[in-house]
Design a protein around this motif. Structure first.
Motif, mmCIF file in Angstrom:
data_model
loop_
_atom_site.group_PDB
_atom_site.id
_atom_site.type_symbol
_atom_site.label_atom_id
_atom_site.label_comp_id
_atom_site.label_asym_id
_atom_site.label_seq_id
_atom_site.Cartn_x
_atom_site.Cartn_y
_atom_site.Cartn_z
ATOM 1 N N ALA A 67 70.757 -33.364 33.478
ATOM 2 C CA ALA A 67 71.564 -32.272 34.046
ATOM 3 C C ALA A 67 71.001 -30.921 33.626
ATOM 4 O O ALA A 67 70.865 -29.993 34.449
ATOM 5 N N VAL A 68 70.664 -30.781 32.350
ATOM 6 C CA VAL A 68 70.108 -29.506 31.867
ATOM 7 C C VAL A 68 68.765 -29.224 32.542
ATOM 8 O O VAL A 68 68.474 -28.080 32.935
ATOM 9 N N LEU A 69 67.927 -30.257 32.695
ATOM 10 C CA LEU A 69 66.621 -30.070 33.318
ATOM 11 C C LEU A 69 66.764 -29.611 34.757
ATOM 12 O O LEU A 69 66.065 -28.664 35.200
ATOM 13 N N VAL A 70 67.681 -30.223 35.520
ATOM 14 C CA VAL A 70 67.866 -29.836 36.915
ATOM 15 C C VAL A 70 68.346 -28.389 37.004
ATOM 16 O O VAL A 70 67.867 -27.594 37.830
ATOM 17 N N ILE A 71 69.300 -28.041 36.166
ATOM 18 C CA ILE A 71 69.855 -26.678 36.222
ATOM 19 C C ILE A 71 68.789 -25.642 35.847
ATOM 20 O O ILE A 71 68.617 -24.610 36.524
ATOM 21 N N VAL A 72 68.057 -25.879 34.770
ATOM 22 C CA VAL A 72 67.062 -24.913 34.319
ATOM 23 C C VAL A 72 65.956 -24.745 35.360
ATOM 24 O O VAL A 72 65.566 -23.616 35.713
ATOM 25 N N VAL A 73 65.442 -25.855 35.872
ATOM 26 C CA VAL A 73 64.368 -25.760 36.868
ATOM 27 C C VAL A 73 64.855 -25.035 38.118
ATOM 28 O O VAL A 73 64.154 -24.183 38.695
ATOM 29 N N SER A 74 66.063 -25.339 38.535
ATOM 30 C CA SER A 74 66.596 -24.704 39.747
ATOM 31 C C SER A 74 66.769 -23.205 39.551
ATOM 32 O O SER A 74 66.383 -22.390 40.419
ATOM 33 N N VAL A 75 67.376 -22.826 38.425
ATOM 34 C CA VAL A 75 67.618 -21.392 38.188
ATOM 35 C C VAL A 75 66.300 -20.638 38.076
ATOM 36 O O VAL A 75 66.121 -19.560 38.678
ATOM 37 N N VAL A 76 65.353 -21.185 37.319
ATOM 38 C CA VAL A 76 64.068 -20.506 37.154
ATOM 39 C C VAL A 76 63.351 -20.399 38.496
ATOM 40 O O VAL A 76 62.780 -19.337 38.840
ATOM 41 N N PHE A 77 63.344 -21.430 39.278
ATOM 42 C CA PHE A 77 62.648 -21.428 40.554
ATOM 43 C C PHE A 77 63.268 -20.422 41.511
ATOM 44 O O PHE A 77 62.559 -19.653 42.195
ATOM 45 N N ARG A 78 64.605 -20.381 41.559
ATOM 46 C CA ARG A 78 65.277 -19.482 42.504
ATOM 47 C C ARG A 78 65.123 -18.025 42.074
ATOM 48 O O ARG A 78 64.963 -17.118 42.918
ATOM 49 N N LEU A 79 65.186 -17.789 40.784
ATOM 50 C CA LEU A 79 64.980 -16.409 40.333
ATOM 51 C C LEU A 79 63.540 -15.971 40.559
ATOM 52 O O LEU A 79 63.270 -14.793 40.849
ATOM 53 N N ALA A 80 62.584 -16.902 40.410
ATOM 54 C CA ALA A 80 61.178 -16.560 40.657
ATOM 55 C C ALA A 80 60.944 -16.230 42.113
ATOM 56 O O ALA A 80 60.039 -15.443 42.448
ATOM 57 N N GLU A 81 61.750 -16.805 43.004
ATOM 58 C CA GLU A 81 61.616 -16.488 44.418
ATOM 59 C C GLU A 81 62.278 -15.153 44.779
ATOM 60 O O GLU A 81 62.193 -14.732 45.928
ATOM 61 N N GLY A 82 62.970 -14.529 43.825
ATOM 62 C CA GLY A 82 63.564 -13.234 44.064
ATOM 63 C C GLY A 82 65.014 -13.267 44.499
ATOM 64 O O GLY A 82 65.537 -12.253 44.992
ATOM 65 N N GLN A 83 65.686 -14.417 44.317
ATOM 66 C CA GLN A 83 67.100 -14.469 44.683
ATOM 67 C C GLN A 83 67.921 -13.664 43.692
ATOM 68 O O GLN A 83 67.518 -13.430 42.547
ATOM 69 N N ASP A 84 69.101 -13.261 44.126
ATOM 70 C CA ASP A 84 69.960 -12.388 43.341
ATOM 71 C C ASP A 84 70.424 -13.115 42.066
ATOM 72 O O ASP A 84 70.956 -14.236 42.116
ATOM 73 N N PHE A 85 70.250 -12.472 40.921
ATOM 74 C CA PHE A 85 70.603 -13.069 39.643
ATOM 75 C C PHE A 85 72.102 -13.333 39.538
ATOM 76 O O PHE A 85 72.540 -14.387 39.060
#
Length: 421
Positions: free
Chosen positions: A111-129
């Protein structure tokens, strides 16, 4: 029991199928919304949803592997650019399955791995924090946490139920052992009381037997008084013995076969099955003493057995008649040579040097094979000793037995007194 075991085997399989179908349908509905992504849903996306649900069919055997494949499949789905389907929905069932089977650490790490990877990936794409972290993150965390908590609580409840069953079984076994120990102690106490009672009774009987012997010819009143006391003491002792034996008998003890002239059908059944025409006539006016009736039954049984084994005839007649204070038992057949083996046929009684009178009066006889030393508790003796055994039984009661050829065939005739000599 078979129905319950079948139900226990089918129920998990049905549950897994329903869970897998629910996962496939739910993910397919979210995919069909076509929100985000570089291109719309196609056949591969829906096949991926079906595969994600199919993993539930092996979740019980490989819970960690199902969780790992679900997480990697989710990453591959998003890497392919398909529409957004969230984080918790695709992996919630896998997290629940792993937690249900005790893999809590693997569930939390996934669960932690999915959340961290998703948040990092989406923020790297420039989505709103604020949208990614402040709005969506809490929902994903709560849903994943709920799935893990539900699986762990279900596992804990099953473990508690299994422990309760084991405790109940152990408690029942302990109570059963204690009950058996109490029963053994009670029987030992009864046996000790019986020993003391019989020892006292035997001493009293022996003492007054000496008194009666000394008084015979001198003081008839004293002799009669001593004999009456012996008789009443023996009667009370027998009553106590019967009650004690009733207490000592286990509830599961098999009932003894009734030895009675009223049950001769159990004896004649073998002769009828062997092709003999059996004619039975029992003329008894009053209830017979138990030793006499038992001896008559066993004599008929042995005689009929000899007829079945050795006679070449086709008819056997059984008669039991009571008259003049005695019971006459006759078994006759129309054969030519029913004599069992080397036993000589005689028409007069042959006295036995050591008749087993006490054993005969006590109940069914026991024959000992001279070659093997094996004691046979059955009433039917071995070939060659049948007539001798019947004669011993009759003479033990003060009666006689004759066996020999007649014009009509071979006849066994026993005369048993109804009162002891």
């Amino acid at each position: 029991m078979a129905g319950q075991s079948t139900q226990r085997r089918v129920r998990p399989w049905v549950t897994d199928v329903l869970l897998g179908a629910g996962v496939a349908v739910t993910v397919s509905i979210v995919i069909s919304a076509n929100e985000g992504g570089r291109h719309g849903p196609d056949r591969v996306a829906y096949l991926w949803a079906v595969g994600l649900g199919a993993l539930m069919l092996v979740r019980r055997r490989y819970p960690v592997l199902v969780l790992a494949v679900s997480v990697l499949g989710l990453f591959a789905y998003y890497a392919a650019g398909y529409p957004a389907i969230g984080l918790a929905v695709p992996v919630a069932a896998a997290l629940f399955s792993a937690a249900e089977h005790g893999r809590i650490t693997a569930s939390i790490v996934a669960a932690v791995l999915v959340i961290v990877v998703s948040v990092v990936f989406r923020l790297a794409e420039g989505q709103d924090f604020s949208f990614v972290v402040g709005y969506e993150l809490a929902g994903h965390v709560l849903l994943m946490g709920a799935a893990i908590a539900l699986g762990d609580s279900l596992r804990s409840r099953r473990t508690a139920q299994a422990d309760a069953r084991r405790i109940a079984e152990l408690t029942e076994a302990r109570y059963r052992q204690e009950a058996q120990a109490r029963l053994r102690d009670e029987r030992m106490a009864i046996a000790r009381d019986l020993h003391d009672s019989l020892g006292h009774t035997t001493s009293v009987i022996a003492l007054h037997a000496d008194v009666a012997r000394e008084a015979l010819g001198r003081d008839e009143a004293a002799a009669r008084s001593a004999l009456e006391l012996i008789r009443s003491t023996a009667r009370r002792s027998m009553d106590d013995l019967r009650r004690t034996v009733t207490l000592l008998r286990s509830p599961g003890d098999p009932p003894r076969t009734v030895v009675s002239l009223a049950n001769l059908d159990a004896v004649t059944r073998a002769a009828s099955a062997a092709g003999f025409d059996v004619d039975v006539r029992v003329a008894v006016d009053t209830p017979l003493p138990a030793p006499v009736e038992a001896a008559a039954f066993r004599i008929v049984q042995e005689a009929v057995t000899n007829v079945v084994r050795h006679s070449a005839g086709s008819r056997v007649e059984i008669r039991a008649e009571q008259h003049a204070g005695q019971l006459t038992v006759t078994v006759a057949d129309t054969g030519s040579d029913p004599t069992p083996g080397p036993e000589p046929t005689r028409t007069e009684p042959i006295p036995d040097p050591e008749p087993t009178r006490s054993a005969e009066l006590a109940g069914p006889p026991a024959y000992r094979d001279a070659a093997t030393g094996v004691v046979e508790p059955q009433a039917v003796a071995r070939s060659g000793h049948g007539i001798a055994g019947m004669r011993e039984r009759a003479e033990s009661l003060g009666g006689t037995l004759t066996a020999g050829h007649r014009q009509t065939g071979f006849v066994v005739r026993a005369v048993l007194p109804l009162e002891p000599a």
